[in-house]
Design an enzyme around this catalytic site. Structure first.
Site, PDB file in Angstrom:
ATOM      1  N   ASP A 135      74.556  34.912  90.519  1.00 27.69           N
ATOM      2  CA  ASP A 135      74.318  35.918  89.485  1.00 27.69           C
ATOM      3  C   ASP A 135      72.968  35.800  88.789  1.00 27.69           C
ATOM      4  O   ASP A 135      72.488  36.773  88.211  1.00 27.69           O
ATOM      5  CB  ASP A 135      75.401  35.810  88.410  1.00 27.69           C
ATOM      6  CG  ASP A 135      75.242  34.555  87.562  1.00 27.69           C
ATOM      7  OD1 ASP A 135      75.125  34.680  86.323  1.00 27.69           O
ATOM      8  OD2 ASP A 135      75.221  33.446  88.116  1.00 27.69           O
ATOM      9  N   ASP A 163      77.305  30.068  93.964  1.00 27.37           N
ATOM     10  CA  ASP A 163      76.894  29.586  92.651  1.00 27.37           C
ATOM     11  C   ASP A 163      78.161  29.306  91.829  1.00 27.37           C
ATOM     12  O   ASP A 163      79.264  29.743  92.187  1.00 27.37           O
ATOM     13  CB  ASP A 163      76.027  30.665  91.992  1.00 27.37           C
ATOM     14  CG  ASP A 163      75.674  30.348  90.559  1.00 27.37           C
ATOM     15  OD1 ASP A 163      75.263  29.212  90.290  1.00 27.37           O
ATOM     16  OD2 ASP A 163      75.812  31.260  89.719  1.00 27.37           O
ATOM     17  N   LEU A 164      78.007  28.608  90.708  1.00 32.28           N
ATOM     18  CA  LEU A 164      79.171  28.277  89.890  1.00 32.28           C
ATOM     19  C   LEU A 164      79.236  29.165  88.640  1.00 32.28           C
ATOM     20  O   LEU A 164      80.020  30.106  88.585  1.00 32.28           O
ATOM     21  CB  LEU A 164      79.138  26.780  89.515  1.00 32.28           C
ATOM     22  CG  LEU A 164      80.481  26.101  89.192  1.00 32.28           C
ATOM     23  CD1 LEU A 164      80.309  24.604  89.060  1.00 32.28           C
ATOM     24  CD2 LEU A 164      81.167  26.666  87.976  1.00 32.28           C
ATOM     25  N   ASP A 165      78.422  28.882  87.629  1.00 36.76           N
ATOM     26  CA  ASP A 165      78.488  29.641  86.371  1.00 36.76           C
ATOM     27  C   ASP A 165      78.042  31.082  86.584  1.00 36.76           C
ATOM     28  O   ASP A 165      76.963  31.339  87.114  1.00 36.76           O
ATOM     29  CB  ASP A 165      77.615  28.970  85.315  1.00 36.76           C
ATOM     30  CG  ASP A 165      78.150  27.612  84.910  1.00 36.76           C
ATOM     31  OD1 ASP A 165      79.120  27.567  84.144  1.00 36.76           O
ATOM     32  OD2 ASP A 165      77.602  26.596  85.390  1.00 36.76           O
TER      33      ASP A 165
END
Length: 261
Positions: free
Chosen positions: A213, A37-39
């Protein structure tokens, strides 16, 4: 969408609670395929989506990981493809954007649906709602639209009620997230993106590891587990189906850097 300067600041890295799950085992480059995932995983959560930008440490790490894994590295994000490429500085080829609606393979081939009229109608309703209230932000991704209320947490209930009503009215997928409510076209999620990429020759037969997250990452967790891999939750959000945990973005970087040391 006034007074965006009033948005709250995020918690500093390292100050969040420790993960209740065990630390993930070391990445095995000859065995594993990595989905990130990124953010909230590769970048700290910021008040405004546009506040997140390229970082030399992240870019170099992703390039080294891709080389170490022979290209079996993909970012799976809710961001648009253009925003993901901007933040990642072009360091990751395989990429699933907008929660899996847009997928780019290792050869650069892009699979993306046309934006529907339903998303446009929901976008207008959310924009009208945001323009009448302070601290809200609309994020337009073409095939989806997000309403961010990090700057107005007291409006969360009202924003989510509107979002669910619009989803039902227009046949869209309601996607709650971290201080954001998103409406997107049906047909894909982060789990389906993992499955599509794992079916490609480059990834096929390897063990998928998904790291994320947010609630939106649970579909990716389940897909990785179903395909014989495991899932890593960043932070202490519960409930979650993840097998392992890392406390924050800094902990993710430390774990990933061990694989390229």
């Amino acid at each position: 969408m006034r007074d965006m300067h009033k948005l709250i600041e995020p918690t500093a890295q390292g100050e969040g609670p420790a993960s209740p799950r065990p630390r993930p085992p070391a990445i095995e480059p000859g065995r594993d395929a990595l989905f990130l995932d990124l953010d909230g995983t590769l970048a700290a959560i910021r008040p405004h989506p546009g506040d997140v930008g390229p970082e030399a440490r992240r870019t170099e790490l992703l390039r080294r990981l891709a080389e170490r894994l022979s290209g079996r590295l993909a970012v799976v994000t809710g961001r648009s493809l253009e925003e993901a490429d901007r933040i990642l500085d072009g360091a990751c080829g395989p990429l699933a954007a907008v929660h899996g609606l847009v997928v780019r393979g290792p050869d650069g081939q892009l699979d993306t649906p046309e934006a529907s009229a339903a998303v446009a109608q929901a976008r207008q309703a959310l924009t009208d709602f945001a323009e009448e209230r302070d601290g809200l932000l609309i994020e337009d991704k073409g095939v989806s639209v997000g309403l961010h209320f990090r700057g107005a947490p007291d409006l969360q209930g009202e924003a989510e009620r509107l979002g669910h009503a619009l989803a039902e009215r227009h046949g869209l997928v309601a996607q709650p997230g971290d201080m954001v409510f998103e409406l997107r076209q049906p047909g894909a999620d982060k789990g389906s993106a993992v499955r599509r990429l794992m079916a490609l020759e480059l990834f096929e037969g390897y063990r998928p590891i998904f790291v994320g997250d947010d609630l939106t990452d649970e579909d990716g967790f389940a897909a990785a587990q179903d395909l014989g891999g495991h899932a890593v939750l960043v932070g202490a959000r519960e409930p979650s189906g993840a097998d392992y945990g890392l406390s924050d973005v800094e902990a993710v970087f430390a774990w990933l850097e061990e694989a390229v040391a």
